[in-house]
Design a protein around this motif. Sequence first.
Motif, mmCIF file in Angstrom:
data_model
loop_
_atom_site.group_PDB
_atom_site.id
_atom_site.type_symbol
_atom_site.label_atom_id
_atom_site.label_comp_id
_atom_site.label_asym_id
_atom_site.label_seq_id
_atom_site.Cartn_x
_atom_site.Cartn_y
_atom_site.Cartn_z
ATOM 1 N N GLY A 1 0.791 -1.214 0.000
ATOM 2 C CA GLY A 1 0.000 0.000 0.000
ATOM 3 C C GLY A 1 0.828 1.271 0.000
ATOM 4 N N VAL A 2 2.140 1.139 0.294
ATOM 5 C CA VAL A 2 2.996 2.330 0.370
ATOM 6 C C VAL A 2 4.201 2.261 -0.556
ATOM 7 C CG1 VAL A 2 2.301 2.923 2.718
ATOM 8 C CG2 VAL A 2 4.219 1.374 2.381
ATOM 9 N N LEU A 3 4.504 1.064 -1.072
ATOM 10 C CA LEU A 3 5.636 0.901 -1.985
ATOM 11 C C LEU A 3 5.228 0.026 -3.159
ATOM 12 C CD1 LEU A 3 8.567 0.150 0.513
ATOM 13 C CD2 LEU A 3 8.155 2.304 -0.691
ATOM 14 N N PRO A 4 5.781 0.261 -4.352
ATOM 15 C CA PRO A 4 5.475 -0.605 -5.489
ATOM 16 C C PRO A 4 6.052 -1.997 -5.298
ATOM 17 C CG PRO A 4 7.184 0.983 -6.061
ATOM 18 C CD PRO A 4 6.681 1.368 -4.710
ATOM 19 N N ALA A 5 5.442 -2.978 -5.949
ATOM 20 C CA ALA A 5 5.896 -4.365 -5.809
ATOM 21 C C ALA A 5 7.315 -4.547 -6.312
ATOM 22 C CB ALA A 5 4.941 -5.294 -6.551
ATOM 23 N N GLU A 6 7.681 -3.849 -7.359
ATOM 24 C CA GLU A 6 9.021 -3.965 -7.937
ATOM 25 C C GLU A 6 9.561 -2.576 -8.233
ATOM 26 O OE1 GLU A 6 11.075 -6.397 -8.466
ATOM 27 O OE2 GLU A 6 9.870 -8.204 -8.191
ATOM 28 N N GLU A 7 10.807 -2.347 -7.873
ATOM 29 C CA GLU A 7 11.498 -1.123 -8.250
ATOM 30 C C GLU A 7 12.871 -1.495 -8.780
ATOM 31 O OE1 GLU A 7 10.297 2.806 -6.130
ATOM 32 O OE2 GLU A 7 10.987 1.416 -4.590
ATOM 33 N N PRO A 8 13.402 -0.700 -9.713
ATOM 34 C CA PRO A 8 14.722 -1.025 -10.242
ATOM 35 C C PRO A 8 15.779 -1.020 -9.143
ATOM 36 C CG PRO A 8 13.774 0.930 -11.328
ATOM 37 C CD PRO A 8 12.815 0.482 -10.272
ATOM 38 N N VAL A 9 16.685 -1.986 -9.198
ATOM 39 C CA VAL A 9 17.776 -2.046 -8.231
ATOM 40 C C VAL A 9 18.973 -1.314 -8.819
ATOM 41 C CG1 VAL A 9 19.306 -3.567 -6.923
ATOM 42 C CG2 VAL A 9 16.941 -4.255 -7.357
ATOM 43 N N PRO A 10 19.559 -0.369 -8.077
ATOM 44 C CA PRO A 10 20.724 0.352 -8.607
ATOM 45 C C PRO A 10 21.861 -0.603 -8.958
ATOM 46 C CG PRO A 10 19.905 1.384 -6.586
ATOM 47 C CD PRO A 10 19.190 0.076 -6.723
ATOM 48 N N GLU A 11 22.683 -0.183 -9.899
ATOM 49 C CA GLU A 11 23.847 -0.988 -10.261
ATOM 50 C C GLU A 11 24.725 -1.187 -9.029
ATOM 51 O OE1 GLU A 11 27.791 -0.871 -13.193
ATOM 52 O OE2 GLU A 11 26.462 0.888 -13.016
ATOM 53 N N TYR A 12 25.118 -2.432 -8.803
ATOM 54 C CA TYR A 12 25.926 -2.745 -7.627
ATOM 55 C C TYR A 12 27.391 -2.475 -7.934
ATOM 56 C CZ TYR A 12 28.110 -5.531 -3.913
ATOM 57 O OH TYR A 12 28.873 -5.939 -2.854
ATOM 58 N N THR A 13 27.980 -1.538 -7.182
ATOM 59 C CA THR A 13 29.397 -1.217 -7.375
ATOM 60 C C THR A 13 30.225 -1.398 -6.117
ATOM 61 O OG1 THR A 13 28.918 1.124 -6.949
ATOM 62 C CG2 THR A 13 28.900 0.396 -9.259
ATOM 63 N N GLY A 14 29.596 -1.761 -4.997
ATOM 64 C CA GLY A 14 30.329 -2.073 -3.778
ATOM 65 C C GLY A 14 31.145 -0.907 -3.257
ATOM 66 N N LEU A 15 32.422 -1.167 -2.954
ATOM 67 C CA LEU A 15 33.282 -0.155 -2.343
ATOM 68 C C LEU A 15 33.456 1.083 -3.211
ATOM 69 C CD1 LEU A 15 36.103 -2.325 -0.712
ATOM 70 C CD2 LEU A 15 34.494 -0.830 0.476
ATOM 71 N N ALA A 16 33.290 0.941 -4.518
ATOM 72 C CA ALA A 16 33.452 2.097 -5.398
ATOM 73 C C ALA A 16 32.410 3.170 -5.112
ATOM 74 C CB ALA A 16 33.355 1.649 -6.861
ATOM 75 N N ALA A 17 31.248 2.765 -4.535
ATOM 76 C CA ALA A 17 30.198 3.739 -4.212
ATOM 77 C C ALA A 17 30.386 4.344 -2.828
ATOM 78 C CB ALA A 17 28.828 3.071 -4.301
ATOM 79 N N ALA A 18 31.406 3.891 -2.114
ATOM 80 C CA ALA A 18 31.661 4.401 -0.756
ATOM 81 C C ALA A 18 33.126 4.793 -0.640
ATOM 82 C CB ALA A 18 31.292 3.335 0.274
ATOM 83 N N PRO A 19 33.546 5.857 -1.350
ATOM 84 C CA PRO A 19 34.976 6.198 -1.392
ATOM 85 C C PRO A 19 35.559 6.571 -0.043
ATOM 86 C CG PRO A 19 33.637 7.959 -2.342
ATOM 87 C CD PRO A 19 32.728 6.789 -2.141
#
Length: 399
Positions: free
Chosen positions: A157-175
């Motif tokens: 009721g508050v979120l869609p059943a499916e949403e795109p998952v961001p590209e997984y980049t791991g440590l590169a996204a947390a410099p």
Amino acid sequence: MTGREAMAAAGVLFPDGRGRVLVVRLPYDRKHPVAIPGGGWEPADRSPRETAVREIAEELGFTPRLGPLACVDWAMSPSRPPIVAYLYWAEALTPEQVSAIRPDAAEVGGWVWLTAEEAGHALPPRLSRRVAACLRAPREAGPLELEDSRPVGHTLGVLPAEEPVPEYTGLAAAPGLVPSAGQPSDSAGPPESPEPPEPPEPPMDRDTYYATRPRIRAKARTLFTDGDGRVLLVRLRPWDGPRGMVPYWTLPGGGVEADRETPRTAAEREIREELGWEVEPGRLLALDWQPGTTADPGADPATGLDTAVLVYVYDGGAVTEELLGTIALQEQELVEWRLCDPAEARTLLSGPSWDRVAAALAARERSGGPVELVRGRPVGPVVGNASAGEDWEHAEHDH
């Protein structure tokens, strides 16, 4: 281990005043090094809430003040047993608490604040979806009910059943996530310190790790009432159990076949098998954690020593006389059914079972997700509930 068993874990969402959350680096995990603080349930933990507090104390060196349960996620995988993941909100950390963080280097190789977008890329996909759901949904909608980190039940009721998952980049996204235990960087740019070294080999391989983790069992029960507010109870066929050959009344439902179904699917199956009804379970009303006797000597001996039982209670709604007339009891397990007003139900049920039913009935009267229980009693703040302050004090005393 049998197909009825699952594992359990608890994590904590620490927000700051800028819309970011705290993430940590796991020095032993080569595949998914970025995570939310937390860890696995142990038999000595009386509840997942206690697991979360213990894990933060061990990993980061301080005792958090937990807020409401943010979500519960039943995560299945063909390569391991299911994991029931609890995720809690915590109060925003003060500058003094931040400066007092002392990570355990064996478990935490660094920590940093990430925006929701950055966390979406840094966290592995399943955890990324779980955290994103908690960050996007209104707080009053919690706790969220998730399956494989996707919304089910009232969460749809508050979120869609499916949403795109961001590209997984791991440590590169947390410099700013560096291996030192110093202050994390507030900069979005590259770290000033050198690249982290290769992580050490994990202490054991994946299969051995899962084989050595403690297990819980899960049950799925459904709360049906008639037009007069009477509760539908069923009586199990007597067996020589821990309390002897005694009448045993309960809500309709039973064990979750953890390796092949979710609790919601199990509730639907159990309704069909026990009552002969094709009914889809409604809103998840309660999550009741029953510790084993290692954590609570006063626990039901049927739960066991080094395990725990998690009971999901779903809303079956109000049933008509016509539907009640079609009940076809599963004779191998059930003896009879009865509609009981609250006073009678209280005399038939065990203390924790009645407390669970009472909490589920109360949860029907408010919006949002399930109430978090331990042996039928509320723990932690309840979103949108006037007694949240009392529950908070109960939870603090409990720990």
